[in-house]
Design an enzyme around this catalytic site. Structure first.
Site, short mmCIF file in Angstrom:
data_model
loop_
_atom_site.label_atom_id
_atom_site.label_comp_id
_atom_site.label_asym_id
_atom_site.label_seq_id
_atom_site.Cartn_x
_atom_site.Cartn_y
_atom_site.Cartn_z
CE1 TYR A 72 -0.60 -16.38 -17.88
CE2 TYR A 72 -0.77 -16.55 -15.49
CZ TYR A 72 -0.03 -16.67 -16.65
OH TYR A 72 1.27 -17.09 -16.59
CG HIS A 96 2.54 -17.84 -25.28
ND1 HIS A 96 2.56 -18.95 -24.47
CD2 HIS A 96 3.30 -18.11 -26.34
CE1 HIS A 96 3.33 -19.86 -25.03
NE2 HIS A 96 3.79 -19.38 -26.17
O1 CA2 Z 1 0.85 -16.39 -21.25
C1 CA2 Z 1 0.56 -17.59 -21.43
O2 CA2 Z 1 -0.46 -17.96 -22.01
C2 CA2 Z 1 1.48 -18.67 -20.86
O3 CA2 Z 1 1.56 -19.73 -21.82
C3 CA2 Z 1 0.86 -19.14 -19.57
C4 CA2 Z 1 1.75 -20.12 -18.80
C5 CA2 Z 1 3.15 -19.57 -18.63
O4 CA2 Z 1 3.99 -20.55 -18.02
C6 CA2 Z 1 3.76 -19.17 -19.95
O5 CA2 Z 1 5.04 -18.62 -19.71
C7 CA2 Z 1 2.90 -18.13 -20.64
C8 CA2 Z 1 1.17 -20.37 -17.40
C9 CA2 Z 1 -0.24 -20.88 -17.38
C10 CA2 Z 1 -0.75 -20.79 -15.99
O6 CA2 Z 1 -2.02 -20.24 -16.03
C11 CA2 Z 1 -2.58 -19.77 -14.88
C12 CA2 Z 1 -3.76 -19.11 -15.02
C13 CA2 Z 1 -4.38 -18.60 -13.91
C14 CA2 Z 1 -3.81 -18.76 -12.65
C15 CA2 Z 1 -2.62 -19.43 -12.52
C16 CA2 Z 1 -2.00 -19.95 -13.64
#
Ligand code: CA2
Length: 152
Positions: free
Chosen positions: A26, A103
């Site tokens: 991310y 995303h």
């Molecule tokens: O890729 C993306 O932006 C997602 O929407 C992010 C979601 C995931 O469930 C989707 O499949 C794809 C997860 C968000 C969690 O974000 C975090 C960021 C940093 C650390 C932990 C989680």
């Protein structure tokens, strides 16, 4: 009545953790960075942005409903709700505003449970796997749609 020059930016569950964990997936920018980048790019096009992040589905739905009266479009990263939530999809469809789905990660190259999006067919713009800059791509494309500058 002229269309409002305001957009709603919605970030779903766990996106408050951006920049704190899993930088290989991310990136290292925080949610605050994302909101500031989007606001700045929007201002350059003459739009303001109202930002909301919540870990609670109902809060997101209330924010989407509220956008109906004073926003011209919605940029949303629904987080994990992308793959599970009919109610979030219904809220987005119900407000009848142009929607951009973002995303950060390339969901189609990750686990199979991330391949389906309940939001995809109610969104007119899709930006997947471009990292945090993808929010700006989504913003620019959404404003093009709103202002009638989108390519046919
Ligand atoms: O890729 C993306 O932006 C997602 O929407 C992010 C979601 C995931 O469930 C989707 O499949 C794809 C997860 C968000 C969690 O974000 C975090 C960021 C940093 C650390 C932990 C989680």
């Amino acid at each position: 009545m002229t269309a409002p020059r305001r957009l709603l930016l919605v970030n779903g569950p766990n996106l408050n953790l951006l920049g704190t964990r899993e930088p290989q997936i991310y990136g290292s920018q925080t949610l605050q960075d994302v909101e500031a980048l989007v606001a700045s790019a929007a201002a350059a096009r003459g739009f303001e942005v109202r930002s909301v992040q919540s870990n609670h589905e109902g809060v997101l739905i209330d924010a989407i409903h509220a956008a109906r009266t004073d926003c011209a479009g919605i940029i949303i990263n629904p987080g994990g709700l992308t793959h599970t939530s009919v109610v979030l999809r219904d809220a987005l469809a119900g407000v009848a505003l142009p929607i951009a789905e973002v995303h950060i990660s390339d969901v189609v190259s990750r686990e199979s449970f991330r391949h389906h999006s309940y939001v995809a067919d109610v969104a007119i713009v899709h930006v997947i796997g471009e990292g945090v800059p993808g929010y700006i791509t989504a913003l620019e494309r959404l404003i093009d749609v709103i202002t009638g500058q989108a390519e046919g």
